[in-house]
Design a protein around this motif. Structure first.
Motif, PDB file in Angstrom:
ATOM      1  N   CYS A  26      27.955  29.196  82.078  1.00  0.00           N
ATOM      2  CA  CYS A  26      26.866  30.096  81.688  1.00  0.00           C
ATOM      3  C   CYS A  26      26.785  30.240  80.174  1.00  0.00           C
ATOM      4  CB  CYS A  26      27.070  31.447  82.354  1.00  0.00           C
ATOM      5  SG  CYS A  26      25.893  32.730  81.844  1.00  0.00           S
ATOM      6  N   GLN A  55      20.160  31.863  85.001  1.00  0.00           N
ATOM      7  CA  GLN A  55      20.334  31.805  86.450  1.00  0.00           C
ATOM      8  C   GLN A  55      21.808  31.972  86.835  1.00  0.00           C
ATOM      9  OE1 GLN A  55      17.957  31.763  88.854  1.00  0.00           O
ATOM     10  NE2 GLN A  55      16.574  32.068  87.121  1.00  0.00           N
ATOM     11  N   SER A  57      23.989  33.639  85.126  1.00  0.00           N
ATOM     12  CA  SER A  57      24.291  35.058  84.884  1.00  0.00           C
ATOM     13  C   SER A  57      23.837  35.904  86.072  1.00  0.00           C
ATOM     14  CB  SER A  57      23.601  35.513  83.601  1.00  0.00           C
ATOM     15  OG  SER A  57      23.852  36.887  83.355  1.00  0.00           O
ATOM     16  N   HIS A  58      22.648  35.623  86.596  1.00  0.00           N
ATOM     17  CA  HIS A  58      22.159  36.339  87.778  1.00  0.00           C
ATOM     18  C   HIS A  58      23.072  36.087  88.975  1.00  0.00           C
ATOM     19  CE1 HIS A  58      18.760  37.600  85.586  1.00  0.00           C
ATOM     20  NE2 HIS A  58      18.020  36.506  85.698  1.00  0.00           N
ATOM     21  N   CYS A  59      23.552  34.847  89.087  1.00  0.00           N
ATOM     22  CA  CYS A  59      24.465  34.498  90.181  1.00  0.00           C
ATOM     23  C   CYS A  59      25.728  35.341  90.116  1.00  0.00           C
ATOM     24  CB  CYS A  59      24.804  33.012  90.100  1.00  0.00           C
ATOM     25  SG  CYS A  59      26.124  32.478  91.219  1.00  0.00           S
ATOM     26  N   THR A  61      26.119  38.242  88.652  1.00  0.00           N
ATOM     27  CA  THR A  61      25.785  39.638  88.931  1.00  0.00           C
ATOM     28  C   THR A  61      25.690  39.886  90.433  1.00  0.00           C
ATOM     29  OG1 THR A  61      24.560  39.812  86.853  1.00  0.00           O
ATOM     30  CG2 THR A  61      24.097  41.470  88.523  1.00  0.00           C
ATOM     31  N   THR A  62      25.079  38.954  91.146  1.00  0.00           N
ATOM     32  CA  THR A  62      24.950  39.085  92.599  1.00  0.00           C
ATOM     33  C   THR A  62      26.312  39.024  93.278  1.00  0.00           C
ATOM     34  OG1 THR A  62      22.769  38.018  92.495  1.00  0.00           O
ATOM     35  CG2 THR A  62      23.828  38.160  94.655  1.00  0.00           C
ATOM     36  N   TRP A 111      20.835  46.226  89.191  1.00  0.00           N
ATOM     37  CA  TRP A 111      20.419  45.001  89.890  1.00  0.00           C
ATOM     38  C   TRP A 111      19.393  45.308  90.970  1.00  0.00           C
ATOM     39  CZ3 TRP A 111      21.040  43.957  95.121  1.00  0.00           C
ATOM     40  CH2 TRP A 111      20.756  42.643  95.517  1.00  0.00           C
ATOM     41  N   ASP A 114      15.995  46.097  89.425  1.00  0.00           N
ATOM     42  CA  ASP A 114      15.295  44.889  88.973  1.00  0.00           C
ATOM     43  C   ASP A 114      14.744  44.088  90.145  1.00  0.00           C
ATOM     44  OD1 ASP A 114      15.645  45.389  86.308  1.00  0.00           O
ATOM     45  OD2 ASP A 114      17.401  44.096  86.078  1.00  0.00           O
ATOM     46  N   ALA A 115      15.471  44.110  91.265  1.00  0.00           N
ATOM     47  CA  ALA A 115      15.022  43.395  92.458  1.00  0.00           C
ATOM     48  C   ALA A 115      13.993  44.183  93.256  1.00  0.00           C
ATOM     49  CB  ALA A 115      16.222  43.065  93.344  1.00  0.00           C
ATOM     50  N   TRP A 126      21.592  49.663  83.141  1.00  0.00           N
ATOM     51  CA  TRP A 126      22.170  48.522  82.424  1.00  0.00           C
ATOM     52  C   TRP A 126      22.924  49.005  81.187  1.00  0.00           C
ATOM     53  CZ3 TRP A 126      23.086  44.464  84.907  1.00  0.00           C
ATOM     54  CH2 TRP A 126      22.179  43.877  85.788  1.00  0.00           C
TER      55      TRP A 126
END
Length: 242
Positions: A26, A55, A57-59, A61-62, A111, A114-115, A126
């Protein structure tokens, strides 16, 4: 070569190892992408690497949605740090564990916002999660500095006791183990400082250098921290002088 490949595969098979690899990719992508985009704003490769970094980074976070229980288990096992020799290290560790435990739900809410899973603004969550991360980093750095001072005193103790009570081989082995621990703590300090630079960058504008880092510098700090983490994971030597 084969051993390196096997070590890499073993790292990918564990959650923590995989997270460190994804983290390195990342920030590495952000570093290279930021450099390319900085030289040429029309660079398609630079933009692609920055998107790839986002992407990943989002992974991460999830994936951290499932870290609360493991963090709670660690905090519970540590408790009030009765096994710690130094009171200052113990209390810094306790507060650090509290900050880490609070970090996860704050990030989860951000998260989810945002979703669009919940109706709230994500900005404040955040900021709160980043602030808790920064507090955790500062405590880790201070704890490592304190640990280095304690370990240096133990090295001196080992040197004195080695000449009087132990064989030279045993004293040398104990001292070498302590020096490996010191090296690990120093690497931890450097890693924490690099991450702290990024944590401050992600705070609201007006706070120190918040928002002033270009993408390549964020990538450089993160890559430095990530590579140190991979190095520590691959070595992990610790010792003590009783």
């Amino acid at each position: 070569m084969q051993n390196s490949v096997e070590s890499f595969i073993n790292a990918l098979e564990s959650y923590r190892g995989r997270d460190k690899v994804i983290r390195t990719l990342c920030y590495g992508s952000q570093l290279v992408g930021g450099v390319l985009a900085g030289k040429n704003s029309r660079s398609s490769l630079g933009k692609s690497l920055l998107l790839f970094s986002a992407q990943l980074s989002h992974c991460r976070t999830t994936l951290r949605l499932f870290d609360d229980l493991s963090m709670l288990a660690y905090s519970s096992s540590y408790g009030l740090g009765a096994s710690e020799e130094d009171a200052l290290v113990r209390w810094m560790s306790i507060v650090n564990n509290v900050a880490d435990q609070l970090y996860y739900p704050c990030e989860h809410i951000a998260w989810a916002a945002d979703a669009e899973l919940i109706k709230t603004k994500s900005d404040k969550w955040w900021v709160l999660s980043t602030g808790l991360w920064g507090i955790s980093l500062i405590l880790n750095i201070l704890r490592s500095i304190r640990s280095v001072l304690i370990l240096k005193r133990k090295v001196q103790t080992c040197q004195r006791s080695g000449s009087a009570q132990r064989s030279r081989e045993e004293a040398f082995s104990q001292e070498a183990a302590l020096r490996r621990q010191i090296r690990g703590e120093v690497f931890g300090i450097l890693s924490g400082l690099a991450d702290l630079c990024n944590a401050i960058h992600w705070m609201p504008p007006g706070f120190l250098w918040a928002g002033r880092f270009p993408p390549w510098l964020v990538g450089l700090m993160g890559t430095t921290s990530s590579l140190i983490g991979l190095l520590q994971m691959s070595s992990g030597d610790q010792g003590a002088c009783s």
